[in-house]
Design a protein around this motif. Structure first.
Motif, PDB file in Angstrom:
ATOM      1  N   TRP A  13      -5.571  -3.044   5.343  1.00  0.00           N
ATOM      2  CA  TRP A  13      -4.260  -2.391   5.446  1.00  0.00           C
ATOM      3  C   TRP A  13      -3.446  -2.636   4.172  1.00  0.00           C
ATOM      4  O   TRP A  13      -2.857  -1.705   3.604  1.00  0.00           O
ATOM      5  CB  TRP A  13      -3.506  -2.921   6.665  1.00  0.00           C
ATOM      6  CG  TRP A  13      -2.245  -2.158   6.954  1.00  0.00           C
ATOM      7  CD1 TRP A  13      -2.084  -1.111   7.808  1.00  0.00           C
ATOM      8  CD2 TRP A  13      -0.957  -2.386   6.344  1.00  0.00           C
ATOM      9  NE1 TRP A  13      -0.783  -0.665   7.778  1.00  0.00           N
ATOM     10  CE2 TRP A  13      -0.067  -1.425   6.890  1.00  0.00           C
ATOM     11  CE3 TRP A  13      -0.470  -3.289   5.410  1.00  0.00           C
ATOM     12  CZ2 TRP A  13       1.275  -1.350   6.525  1.00  0.00           C
ATOM     13  CZ3 TRP A  13       0.871  -3.216   5.034  1.00  0.00           C
ATOM     14  CH2 TRP A  13       1.727  -2.263   5.590  1.00  0.00           C
ATOM     15  N   PHE A  14      -3.403  -3.885   3.720  1.00  0.00           N
ATOM     16  CA  PHE A  14      -2.651  -4.204   2.505  1.00  0.00           C
ATOM     17  C   PHE A  14      -3.253  -3.501   1.287  1.00  0.00           C
ATOM     18  O   PHE A  14      -2.521  -3.023   0.413  1.00  0.00           O
ATOM     19  CB  PHE A  14      -2.639  -5.716   2.268  1.00  0.00           C
ATOM     20  CG  PHE A  14      -1.592  -6.454   3.057  1.00  0.00           C
ATOM     21  CD1 PHE A  14      -0.250  -6.141   2.919  1.00  0.00           C
ATOM     22  CD2 PHE A  14      -1.945  -7.479   3.925  1.00  0.00           C
ATOM     23  CE1 PHE A  14       0.724  -6.832   3.635  1.00  0.00           C
ATOM     24  CE2 PHE A  14      -0.987  -8.174   4.641  1.00  0.00           C
ATOM     25  CZ  PHE A  14       0.351  -7.848   4.502  1.00  0.00           C
ATOM     26  N   TRP A  15      -4.571  -3.452   1.225  1.00  0.00           N
ATOM     27  CA  TRP A  15      -5.217  -2.819   0.066  1.00  0.00           C
ATOM     28  C   TRP A  15      -4.848  -1.327  -0.011  1.00  0.00           C
ATOM     29  O   TRP A  15      -4.587  -0.815  -1.102  1.00  0.00           O
ATOM     30  CB  TRP A  15      -6.731  -3.009   0.148  1.00  0.00           C
ATOM     31  CG  TRP A  15      -7.241  -3.937  -0.915  1.00  0.00           C
ATOM     32  CD1 TRP A  15      -8.027  -3.611  -1.978  1.00  0.00           C
ATOM     33  CD2 TRP A  15      -6.980  -5.349  -1.034  1.00  0.00           C
ATOM     34  NE1 TRP A  15      -8.271  -4.727  -2.755  1.00  0.00           N
ATOM     35  CE2 TRP A  15      -7.641  -5.803  -2.206  1.00  0.00           C
ATOM     36  CE3 TRP A  15      -6.247  -6.261  -0.286  1.00  0.00           C
ATOM     37  CZ2 TRP A  15      -7.596  -7.133  -2.626  1.00  0.00           C
ATOM     38  CZ3 TRP A  15      -6.198  -7.583  -0.700  1.00  0.00           C
ATOM     39  CH2 TRP A  15      -6.862  -8.002  -1.854  1.00  0.00           C
ATOM     40  N   GLU A  16      -4.816  -0.680   1.132  1.00  0.00           N
ATOM     41  CA  GLU A  16      -4.445   0.736   1.136  1.00  0.00           C
ATOM     42  C   GLU A  16      -2.953   0.908   0.865  1.00  0.00           C
ATOM     43  O   GLU A  16      -2.555   1.800   0.095  1.00  0.00           O
ATOM     44  CB  GLU A  16      -4.806   1.361   2.483  1.00  0.00           C
ATOM     45  CG  GLU A  16      -4.488   2.851   2.556  1.00  0.00           C
ATOM     46  CD  GLU A  16      -4.921   3.472   3.864  1.00  0.00           C
ATOM     47  OE1 GLU A  16      -4.679   4.679   4.049  1.00  0.00           O
ATOM     48  OE2 GLU A  16      -5.498   2.754   4.714  1.00  0.00           O
ATOM     49  N   ARG A  17      -2.142   0.052   1.456  1.00  0.00           N
ATOM     50  CA  ARG A  17      -0.686   0.170   1.306  1.00  0.00           C
ATOM     51  C   ARG A  17      -0.264   0.015  -0.148  1.00  0.00           C
ATOM     52  O   ARG A  17       0.611   0.747  -0.642  1.00  0.00           O
ATOM     53  CB  ARG A  17      -0.001  -0.898   2.175  1.00  0.00           C
ATOM     54  CG  ARG A  17       1.499  -1.063   1.937  1.00  0.00           C
ATOM     55  CD  ARG A  17       2.272   0.165   2.381  1.00  0.00           C
ATOM     56  NE  ARG A  17       3.699  -0.017   2.180  1.00  0.00           N
ATOM     57  CZ  ARG A  17       4.338   0.171   1.024  1.00  0.00           C
ATOM     58  NH1 ARG A  17       3.648   0.576  -0.046  1.00  0.00           N
ATOM     59  NH2 ARG A  17       5.633  -0.024   0.931  1.00  0.00           N
ATOM     60  N   PHE A  18      -0.881  -0.911  -0.878  1.00  0.00           N
ATOM     61  CA  PHE A  18      -0.450  -1.188  -2.251  1.00  0.00           C
ATOM     62  C   PHE A  18      -1.449  -0.684  -3.297  1.00  0.00           C
ATOM     63  O   PHE A  18      -1.302  -0.998  -4.481  1.00  0.00           O
ATOM     64  CB  PHE A  18      -0.207  -2.688  -2.421  1.00  0.00           C
ATOM     65  CG  PHE A  18       0.941  -3.207  -1.594  1.00  0.00           C
ATOM     66  CD1 PHE A  18       2.248  -2.888  -1.928  1.00  0.00           C
ATOM     67  CD2 PHE A  18       0.710  -3.982  -0.466  1.00  0.00           C
ATOM     68  CE1 PHE A  18       3.311  -3.357  -1.165  1.00  0.00           C
ATOM     69  CE2 PHE A  18       1.763  -4.451   0.303  1.00  0.00           C
ATOM     70  CZ  PHE A  18       3.068  -4.133  -0.040  1.00  0.00           C
ATOM     71  N   ASP A  19      -2.434   0.075  -2.848  1.00  0.00           N
ATOM     72  CA  ASP A  19      -3.395   0.714  -3.753  1.00  0.00           C
ATOM     73  C   ASP A  19      -4.008  -0.301  -4.719  1.00  0.00           C
ATOM     74  O   ASP A  19      -3.975  -0.143  -5.944  1.00  0.00           O
ATOM     75  CB  ASP A  19      -2.705   1.835  -4.542  1.00  0.00           C
ATOM     76  CG  ASP A  19      -3.713   2.739  -5.249  1.00  0.00           C
ATOM     77  OD1 ASP A  19      -4.869   2.811  -4.788  1.00  0.00           O
ATOM     78  OD2 ASP A  19      -3.343   3.350  -6.271  1.00  0.00           O
ATOM     79  N   LEU A  20      -4.598  -1.344  -4.157  1.00  0.00           N
ATOM     80  CA  LEU A  20      -5.187  -2.415  -4.957  1.00  0.00           C
ATOM     81  C   LEU A  20      -6.639  -2.095  -5.320  1.00  0.00           C
ATOM     82  O   LEU A  20      -7.281  -1.248  -4.699  1.00  0.00           O
ATOM     83  CB  LEU A  20      -5.114  -3.735  -4.188  1.00  0.00           C
ATOM     84  CG  LEU A  20      -3.704  -4.191  -3.793  1.00  0.00           C
ATOM     85  CD1 LEU A  20      -3.764  -5.477  -2.990  1.00  0.00           C
ATOM     86  CD2 LEU A  20      -2.828  -4.375  -5.028  1.00  0.00           C
ATOM     87  N   ILE A  21      -7.142  -2.795  -6.314  1.00  0.00           N
ATOM     88  CA  ILE A  21      -8.512  -2.571  -6.791  1.00  0.00           C
ATOM     89  C   ILE A  21      -9.515  -2.959  -5.707  1.00  0.00           C
ATOM     90  O   ILE A  21      -9.373  -3.992  -5.044  1.00  0.00           O
ATOM     91  CB  ILE A  21      -8.771  -3.395  -8.065  1.00  0.00           C
ATOM     92  CG1 ILE A  21      -7.810  -2.969  -9.179  1.00  0.00           C
ATOM     93  CG2 ILE A  21     -10.218  -3.233  -8.536  1.00  0.00           C
ATOM     94  CD1 ILE A  21      -7.894  -3.844 -10.417  1.00  0.00           C
TER      95      ILE A  21
END
Length: 312
Positions: free
Chosen positions: A166-174
């Motif tokens: 969820w966090f990776w998608e929310r903040f567009d992380l690598i």
């Protein structure tokens, strides 16, 4: 002052087991603490000059009479800096090393959730993470805490990967797979093999760096079995010792069952007391040397004296 204090207390203490994670001048984005190679060398030299002797963890566990001025060194998580920064210092000073490795991280196969939580905090300011928490608390079982780290780690083990996604998608992380491929933060099979050939011992640290204290015995056992399987797949030897992730202790019943069913002969926490680390005890304790303000006298001698021993 340090020399006189250590001399006075040395005779009444059991072997000390020190540990670290990352060694180097640069910050590790996957772990929050570090000790520099220079500081590691200075600490070892100080202890040697103060009359301490460094022995392997194997020798400490096997001995029936060791007490006082013996020290062992360990590392957790298997970061590549163990090979690049720590091992050259330890080899030069002839200091034995034991490394406790999470199975899923070995040979850069994957990150454990705790490493990705650490990375998340290097990419997203805490105030932005706090702003998201109210909407996530119920879905992911988060418990509000004074620190963002404690709040994130309150997430149950079976929901951590989903929360991270969820966090990776929310903040567009690598993508973590790209991070692994580019950074190679953990020890490779070749590096591990070389270190083993030069006398380093390897041991268990659970498979996914799980908080075992929050799991059922069946889940704990599976974590250990998966950890063992990772060693077997890489054809690497391991000692039947388990460093409890984050020092979260499990019950005596669970430890005795793991000893009986899987042959795990010793467990390691991270809260040292006077009278710990005796031959008959199944649970030994370790002391971190990477915390800011680490003091050899205070952390190795005084704090253990002030804590109430546990009867294990």
């Amino acid at each position: 002052m340090w020399n006189s204090a250590i001399a006075a207390l040395r005779s009444v203490t059991s072997p000390k087991v020190l540990y670290f994670h990352h060694v180097g001048n640069r910050r590790n984005p996957y772990y929050t603490l570090k000790i520099t190679a220079r500081a590691l060398r200075k600490l070892i030299e100080y202890l040697l000059n103060s009359g301490f002797s460094f022995i392997s963890l194997q020798d400490a566990l096997d001995s029936k009479k060791l007490s006082g001025n013996y020290v062992c060194i360990c590392s957790d998580d298997g970061f590549a800096s163990n090979y690049e920064e720590a091992f050259p210092v330890l080899k030069e000073l002839r200091i034995p090393l034991t490394m406790f490795l999470p199975g899923m991280c070995m040979d850069n196969r994957s990150f454990a959730p705790n490493h990705l939580f650490a990375y998340l905090r290097t990419q997203v300011p805490d105030h932005q993470l706090y702003a998201e928490l109210p909407g996530l608390a119920v879905k992911f079982g988060l418990k509000e805490s004074e620190s963002i780290s404690s709040t994130l780690f309150s997430c149950p083990q079976d929901k951590r990967q989903e929360l991270l996604a969820w966090f990776w998608e929310r903040f567009d992380l690598i993508d973590p797979a790209l991070l692994l491929s580019h950074d190679k933060p953990f020890l490779s099979r070749e590096q591990l093999g070389q270190m083993v050939n030069e006398g380093v011992h390897l041991a268990l640290h659970s498979h996914s760096h799980a908080d075992l204290s929050r799991l059922s015995y069946t889940e704990i056992k599976q974590e250990v079995l998966d950890n063992i399987r990772a060693f077997e797949e890489l054809e690497l030897p391991y000692k039947p010792w388990l460093a409890l992730p984050c020092g979260r202790e499990i019950s005596d019943v669970s430890m005795q069952s793991l000893r009986k069913e899987l042959g795990i002969s010793r467990f390691f926490g991270i809260r040292s007391h006077m009278g710990d680390n005796l031959p008959h005890k199944i649970l030994w304790q370790r002391i971190s040397i990477e915390a800011k303000g680490f003091d050899p006298v205070l952390d190795l001698q005084v704090k253990p004296l002030l804590r109430t021993p546990k009867s294990r």
